[in-house]
Design a protein around this motif. Structure first.
Motif, PDB file in Angstrom:
ATOM      1  N   ALA A 261      39.315 -46.705 -19.944  1.00 48.00           N
ATOM      2  CA  ALA A 261      40.146 -47.602 -20.020  1.00 48.00           C
ATOM      3  C   ALA A 261      41.685 -47.211 -20.406  1.00 48.00           C
ATOM      4  CB  ALA A 261      40.278 -48.882 -21.269  1.00 48.00           C
ATOM      5  N   ASP A 262      42.685 -47.596 -19.597  1.00 46.80           N
ATOM      6  CA  ASP A 262      44.040 -46.892 -19.738  1.00 46.80           C
ATOM      7  C   ASP A 262      44.887 -47.798 -20.536  1.00 46.80           C
ATOM      8  OD1 ASP A 262      43.629 -45.184 -17.512  1.00 46.80           O
ATOM      9  OD2 ASP A 262      43.114 -46.746 -16.271  1.00 46.80           O
ATOM     10  N   TYR A 263      44.786 -49.066 -20.515  1.00 48.27           N
ATOM     11  CA  TYR A 263      45.497 -49.688 -21.552  1.00 48.27           C
ATOM     12  C   TYR A 263      44.404 -50.639 -22.274  1.00 48.27           C
ATOM     13  CZ  TYR A 263      49.485 -52.252 -23.746  1.00 48.27           C
ATOM     14  OH  TYR A 263      50.553 -53.182 -24.242  1.00 48.27           O
ATOM     15  N   VAL A 264      44.442 -50.597 -23.705  1.00 46.35           N
ATOM     16  CA  VAL A 264      43.394 -51.158 -24.484  1.00 46.35           C
ATOM     17  C   VAL A 264      44.420 -52.095 -25.573  1.00 46.35           C
ATOM     18  CG1 VAL A 264      41.723 -51.278 -26.126  1.00 46.35           C
ATOM     19  CG2 VAL A 264      41.805 -49.715 -24.200  1.00 46.35           C
ATOM     20  N   PHE A 265      44.347 -53.448 -25.280  1.00 51.77           N
ATOM     21  CA  PHE A 265      45.012 -54.163 -26.106  1.00 51.77           C
ATOM     22  C   PHE A 265      44.140 -54.735 -27.379  1.00 51.77           C
ATOM     23  CE2 PHE A 265      47.028 -58.568 -26.829  1.00 51.77           C
ATOM     24  CZ  PHE A 265      48.375 -57.965 -26.796  1.00 51.77           C
ATOM     25  N   ASN A 266      44.904 -54.734 -28.510  1.00 51.73           N
ATOM     26  CA  ASN A 266      44.266 -55.292 -29.898  1.00 51.73           C
ATOM     27  C   ASN A 266      43.128 -54.486 -30.313  1.00 51.73           C
ATOM     28  OD1 ASN A 266      43.143 -56.973 -31.822  1.00 51.73           O
ATOM     29  ND2 ASN A 266      43.900 -58.810 -30.892  1.00 51.73           N
ATOM     30  N   LEU A 267      43.478 -53.449 -31.342  1.00 51.79           N
ATOM     31  CA  LEU A 267      42.672 -52.893 -32.049  1.00 51.79           C
ATOM     32  C   LEU A 267      42.510 -53.193 -33.528  1.00 51.79           C
ATOM     33  CD1 LEU A 267      44.523 -49.549 -30.762  1.00 51.79           C
ATOM     34  CD2 LEU A 267      42.472 -50.262 -29.797  1.00 51.79           C
ATOM     35  N   ASP A 268      41.275 -52.819 -33.868  1.00 53.00           N
ATOM     36  CA  ASP A 268      40.946 -53.055 -35.353  1.00 53.00           C
ATOM     37  C   ASP A 268      41.542 -52.157 -36.132  1.00 53.00           C
ATOM     38  OD1 ASP A 268      38.818 -51.417 -34.134  1.00 53.00           O
ATOM     39  OD2 ASP A 268      37.966 -51.396 -36.081  1.00 53.00           O
ATOM     40  N   PRO A 269      41.610 -52.519 -37.387  1.00 52.77           N
ATOM     41  CA  PRO A 269      42.566 -51.327 -38.382  1.00 52.77           C
ATOM     42  C   PRO A 269      41.825 -50.017 -38.242  1.00 52.77           C
ATOM     43  CG  PRO A 269      42.240 -53.643 -39.428  1.00 52.77           C
ATOM     44  CD  PRO A 269      41.603 -53.960 -38.206  1.00 52.77           C
TER      45      PRO A 269
ATOM     46  N   LEU B 103      42.186 -43.757 -33.667  1.00 49.17           N
ATOM     47  CA  LEU B 103      42.616 -43.389 -32.349  1.00 49.17           C
ATOM     48  C   LEU B 103      43.985 -42.396 -32.586  1.00 49.17           C
ATOM     49  CD1 LEU B 103      41.760 -46.372 -30.091  1.00 49.17           C
ATOM     50  CD2 LEU B 103      40.929 -43.990 -29.896  1.00 49.17           C
ATOM     51  N   SER B 104      44.781 -42.513 -33.494  1.00 45.90           N
ATOM     52  CA  SER B 104      45.769 -41.962 -33.811  1.00 45.90           C
ATOM     53  C   SER B 104      45.641 -40.423 -33.794  1.00 45.90           C
ATOM     54  CB  SER B 104      46.607 -42.240 -35.207  1.00 45.90           C
ATOM     55  OG  SER B 104      46.746 -43.771 -35.242  1.00 45.90           O
ATOM     56  N   GLY B 105      44.378 -40.094 -34.170  1.00 47.96           N
ATOM     57  CA  GLY B 105      44.213 -38.523 -34.200  1.00 47.96           C
ATOM     58  C   GLY B 105      43.424 -38.112 -32.762  1.00 47.96           C
ATOM     59  N   VAL B 106      43.385 -39.078 -31.878  1.00 51.00           N
ATOM     60  CA  VAL B 106      42.681 -38.424 -30.624  1.00 51.00           C
ATOM     61  C   VAL B 106      43.542 -38.150 -29.366  1.00 51.00           C
ATOM     62  CG1 VAL B 106      41.080 -39.445 -28.919  1.00 51.00           C
ATOM     63  CG2 VAL B 106      40.536 -40.160 -31.205  1.00 51.00           C
ATOM     64  N   ALA B 107      43.344 -36.866 -28.885  1.00 47.71           N
ATOM     65  CA  ALA B 107      43.897 -36.342 -27.850  1.00 47.71           C
ATOM     66  C   ALA B 107      43.987 -37.116 -26.706  1.00 47.71           C
ATOM     67  CB  ALA B 107      43.617 -35.061 -27.432  1.00 47.71           C
ATOM     68  N   GLY B 108      44.863 -37.492 -25.855  1.00 47.46           N
ATOM     69  CA  GLY B 108      44.941 -38.084 -24.478  1.00 47.46           C
ATOM     70  C   GLY B 108      45.033 -39.779 -24.864  1.00 47.46           C
ATOM     71  N   VAL B 109      45.199 -40.112 -26.016  1.00 48.75           N
ATOM     72  CA  VAL B 109      45.573 -41.624 -26.301  1.00 48.75           C
ATOM     73  C   VAL B 109      46.556 -41.659 -27.116  1.00 48.75           C
ATOM     74  CG1 VAL B 109      44.498 -43.757 -27.287  1.00 48.75           C
ATOM     75  CG2 VAL B 109      42.908 -42.008 -26.410  1.00 48.75           C
ATOM     76  N   GLU B 110      47.579 -42.669 -26.856  1.00 49.48           N
ATOM     77  CA  GLU B 110      48.634 -42.935 -27.668  1.00 49.48           C
ATOM     78  C   GLU B 110      48.447 -44.533 -28.330  1.00 49.48           C
ATOM     79  OE1 GLU B 110      53.561 -43.323 -27.400  1.00 49.48           O
ATOM     80  OE2 GLU B 110      52.234 -42.966 -25.473  1.00 49.48           O
TER      81      GLU B 110
ATOM     82  N   ALA C  67      46.113 -49.470 -27.310  1.00 46.59           N
ATOM     83  CA  ALA C  67      46.053 -47.800 -27.041  1.00 46.59           C
ATOM     84  C   ALA C  67      46.301 -47.500 -25.760  1.00 46.59           C
ATOM     85  CB  ALA C  67      44.618 -47.335 -27.667  1.00 46.59           C
ATOM     86  N   VAL C  68      46.948 -46.537 -25.393  1.00 43.35           N
ATOM     87  CA  VAL C  68      47.423 -46.438 -23.969  1.00 43.35           C
ATOM     88  C   VAL C  68      46.980 -44.910 -23.631  1.00 43.35           C
ATOM     89  CG1 VAL C  68      49.337 -46.452 -22.300  1.00 43.35           C
ATOM     90  CG2 VAL C  68      49.519 -47.940 -24.306  1.00 43.35           C
ATOM     91  N   SER C  69      46.224 -44.550 -22.362  1.00 42.92           N
ATOM     92  CA  SER C  69      46.215 -43.118 -21.862  1.00 42.92           C
ATOM     93  C   SER C  69      47.456 -42.305 -21.813  1.00 42.92           C
ATOM     94  CB  SER C  69      45.334 -43.244 -20.641  1.00 42.92           C
ATOM     95  OG  SER C  69      45.398 -42.307 -20.182  1.00 42.92           O
ATOM     96  N   THR C  70      47.633 -41.284 -22.462  1.00 45.75           N
ATOM     97  CA  THR C  70      48.728 -40.359 -22.162  1.00 45.75           C
ATOM     98  C   THR C  70      48.617 -40.093 -20.517  1.00 45.75           C
ATOM     99  OG1 THR C  70      47.401 -38.488 -22.496  1.00 45.75           O
ATOM    100  CG2 THR C  70      48.880 -39.440 -24.213  1.00 45.75           C
ATOM    101  N   GLY C  71      47.813 -40.270 -19.720  1.00 47.26           N
ATOM    102  CA  GLY C  71      48.001 -40.224 -18.224  1.00 47.26           C
ATOM    103  C   GLY C  71      48.808 -41.298 -17.465  1.00 47.26           C
TER     104      GLY C  71
END
Lengths: 312, 499
Positions: B221-229, B235-242, B472-476
């Motif tokens: 997914a390129d744009y994921v709306f609404n994440l759990d805490p 995800l903050s530490g995952v490459a390719g995701v902002e 969460a948004v893909s850095t792509g």
């Protein structure tokens, strides 16, 4: 003989349809809470429901009229093969069910087929050498797989296959490869049981005197299995697989929700929350009829596999 | 046997394989309930399939949408909206004043915000649209920016005024809708404004937060709306995701029945408020650094009051207040007064998973000051039901104050003087008068500050926390936004990042 059996099943289908209609209707009426408020929450979202919205829903759907009148309308519609309109989405119930039940059947079919490719062959091999290393290893493996809850299995597969290996999409619906992971999640749990079933049935058959006789007259293991083994365990396996299929169609809500897969279980749960009576009745009706149809099919198959009862 | 199996497998697993390259995939928890704006307009507006007369920027300032400008008559009873020329619907028909008037009439016939506005008529006037009111109502343009006021083409509605298809004017055109989980759309070449950059987009509803996070992590997914805490942290530490995050005008509140004998004194409500350790709850359950010390977060600048004395945590003071009110601890530690136990039911709902958890924490905190709380986690609609029949004691809920970019609309329906998701059994005439004047366009910042100070003193609801919205948004991809008013994700302005 077969026609009489089918006639019996057809009559059973009629009775099931009526009973399911009456029972679901009564149960929906018996649920606690104000129906208009629940429908409004289902339609407009959980925090958009107000007394005004509920009043509007009540007026629109005529919820004040007596319940039996609503039931007669449903029965009349059913006579014309019309399942009515969802009170939540406003779409025909048949369209809603077709998409979601279709997706559930697709997933259940794929899972069952995968499990049939994994479980019974391993079970048969183990049953032929009961007590051997394969048999013991399989016992440990299938107990282990059976003990893993489906949601955990799903997450493990997503993390391994989608995130570590990037082989398959993690979840979703719409492309061909989307089905593989949810089907595999279900199939592993099913195969764990069907392998044990097949192993026990095979071990039982292999211990029978006629099996020893076949070996004694010089048939190879392969010939024995094809000519005498498979058919003898067939009845038990077909009956068991059809039961598994029913469980799958109704019980895959957890896996469907993890993988974002549309399904009839999820639709039914939401319809109950939203007091979507036509949708609940339609879904229960089709599930009930599907159950009868599957039983009929299982009967036919087991008679084909084991015709002794008919000749007798 | 083997060829047969292979064939069956191929049929089961096959549908035409589609290339995912070049398709932007959006994932969110919201299910598609149908075509109508009243049920699924929040998805249609984010996917830019349809548009409203008025838009809003991230600061809540109203901007032009399908209407280019609007004026209110001097008496405040008549608004003229100038419609954008040269706009066509996705079915090729032109956007006319009559089509807009009809679409708004359909929207107003359904329960929602628009039907609470004092509108008497919506009619075309030449190329423009005239809305007449029975009393001045300043937030009208803001109300028209809400997703339930999306404008669909006349052909989208059935005879009862329910939309059966999505025929809007947006930069994307619906190509396939599979309720309840999925829709596909493509760029609409006849769009009046800047065309969408990415030609094909999909929307997938995924209810489980874990799965949404995994979809972001795997790049599906390129744009994921609404994440759990928990996923935000991971995800903050995952490459390719902002991870994007913004405070939203949604507050976690305890609704209080001010008509309840134990709760009718504002001091009693203050005691309950003092018992709640907001920071502890926010950090433990919501994983936010702080709790709410007034109703609105600082991001809602017009309604957040800087100088207001913050709601504090002080169980000692709470016990002292209750003792002054005549409550004495019984043998089991629960307060009693004239033989009545201080026992309340807290109604909440599990649709937001943090609510029952927060309810359990609040139950413990209130037990510390001798108030016995029983939690009833049930269907959300039980809150308006019990509000209506007066049986509600306390309710824990999450309230969105910015269904429209101007919170006055929600304050009006919830607190002037009360509403299903706001005050109950509470009447403050000075407050109601202030809010009604503000809604009519009279008064400014001073009046808003006064009104908020009254809520803080009277506590018809007890604010607990302010929500953050995350994505969460893909850095792509570039151009993605997260909007505090949850109207847009920046879809048509997103583009692939060239490697």
């Amino acid at each position: 003989m077969i026609w009489r059996a089918l006639g019996y099943r057809a009559a059973q289908a009629g009775v099931v349809a009526f009973l399911v209609g009456v029972l679901t209707f009564l149960m929906m009426q018996a649920l606690p809470g104000d129906m208009a408020f629940r429908i409004a929450a289902g339609r407009y979202g959980y925090d958009m429901v107000t007394a005004d919205a509920a009043a509007a829903v009540r007026a629109e759907l005529g919820l004040d009229r007596p319940a039996w009148a609503a039931f007669m309308v449903w029965l009349g519609d059913l006579g014309r093969l019309d399942l009515g309109v969802s009170v939540i989405s406003g779409r025909p119930v048949w369209d809603e069910i077709r998409h979601q039940m279709g997706a559930s059947l697709h997933l259940a079919g794929a899972a069952l087929l995968l499990s049939a490719l994994i479980g019974p062959p391993l079970g048969i091999l183990a049953g032929l050498r009961a007590g051997g290393w394969l048999d013991r290893g399989l016992l440990v493996l299938s107990s282990g797989l059976r003990a893993v809850p489906q949601f955990l299995m799903g997450l493990i597969l997503i993390v391994l296959v989608s995130i570590q290996l990037s082989w398959l999409p993690a979840a979703g619906h719409g492309r061909a490869e989307h089905i593989i992971l949810p089907a595999l999640t279900l199939a592993l749990g099913l195969a764990a049981v069907s392998a044990r079933m097949a192993r026990d049935a095979m071990a039982g058959v292999a211990a029978r005197p006629f099996y020893a006789f076949g070996r004694w007259k010089g048939l190879s293991e392969g010939q024995m299995l094809r000519r005498h083994g498979l058919r003898n365990i067939g009845v038990a396996m077909v009956t068991f697989l059809s039961l598994q299929f029913v469980m799958l169609v109704e019980g895959v809500v957890v896996v469907e929700s993890i993988f974002g897969w549309p399904g009839i279980g999820h639709a039914l749960v939401h319809a109950i929350f939203g007091r979507d009576v036509p949708m609940v009745q339609g879904t229960a009706l089709l599930l009930g009829l599907g159950f009868v149809a599957l039983n009929a099919l299982t009967d036919l198959l087991t008679r084909l596999i084991d015709p002794r009862e008919i000749r007798a | 046997m083997r060829p047969f199996l292979t064939l069956t497998l191929a049929t089961l697993f096959a549908s035409p394989a589609l290339a995912t390259e070049g398709v932007l995939d959006v994932v969110a928890p919201f299910e598609i309930k149908g075509a109508d704006p009243s049920t699924s307009g929040n998805i249609m507006i984010k996917m830019e399939l349809a548009e409203t007369l008025v838009n809003a920027d991230p600061d809540g300032r109203l901007t032009s949408g399908l209407a280019t400008e609007w004026q209110v008559a001097d008496d405040g009873l008549s608004w003229l909206f100038r419609l954008r020329p040269g706009v066509t619907f996705h079915d090729g028909t032109p956007l006319t004043a009559q089509a807009v008037a009809d679409a708004l009439a359909h929207a107003r016939a359904k329960p929602g915000l628009l039907d609470t506005a004092p509108i008497t008529a919506i009619a075309p006037e030449g190329e423009d649209l005239r809305i007449t009111l029975s009393q001045p109502f300043a937030p009208l343009p803001a109300f028209l920016s809400e997703y339930r006021a999306l404008i669909y083409a006349p052909a989208a509605y059935d005879a009862q005024g329910n939309a059966t298809q999505v025929i809007g004017t947006g930069p994307y055109r619906l190509t396939r809708m599979q309720e309840p989980l999925r829709l596909e759309a493509e760029r609409f070449d006849g769009y009046w404004g800047q065309p969408a950059r990415i030609a094909q987009v999909t929307y997938q509803a995924v209810g489980r937060a874990e799965t949404r996070a995994l979809l972001a992590e795997s790049g599906d997914a390129d744009y994921v709306f609404n994440l759990d805490p928990a996923s935000v942290a991971r995800l903050s530490g995952v490459a390719g995701v902002e991870v994007l995050s913004v405070p939203v005008p949604r507050s976690l509140l305890v609704k209080v029945n001010a008509g309840h004998p134990a709760l009718s004194d504002p001091q009693a409500r203050r005691a309950l408020s003092l018992a709640i350790d907001r920071q502890g709850l926010a950090q433990a359950i919501l994983r936010y650094p702080t709790g709410a010390d007034q109703l609105f977060p600082p991001s809602v600048a017009d309604w957040h009051v800087e100088g207001l004395e913050p709601l504090a945590h002080d169980p000692e003071a709470a016990r002292a207040i209750l003792a002054d009110l005549g409550w004495q601890p019984g043998p089991d530690g629960i307060l009693t007064r004239d033989g009545e136990r201080f026992a309340l039911t807290l109604t909440t709902y599990p649709d937001r998973p943090e609510l029952p958890l927060s309810a359990a924490v609040i139950q413990q905190m209130l037990a510390q000051i001798g108030v016995e709380v029983t939690i009833d986690s049930t269907n959300s609609s039980e809150i308006p039901v019990r509000h209506a029949d007066g049986t509600l004691d306390l309710a824990l809920l999450a309230r969105n104050f910015a269904l429209v970019p101007d919170p006055i609309g929600t304050i009006l329906t919830d607190y002037a003087p009360g509403g299903d998701w706001g005050a109950m059994g509470w009447q403050n005439d000075a407050f109601t008068a202030l809010i009604r004047d503000l809604a009519a366009g009279q008064g400014g910042q001073d009046q808003r500050d006064q009104a908020m100070a009254m809520l803080q003193a009277d506590l018809p609801v007890i604010p607990v926390a302010w929500y953050q919205q995350t994505a969460a948004v893909s850095t792509g991809v570039s151009g993605a936004v997260i909007d505090p008013f949850e109207r847009t994700i920046g879809l048509s302005q997103m583009d692939w990042v060239q490697p």
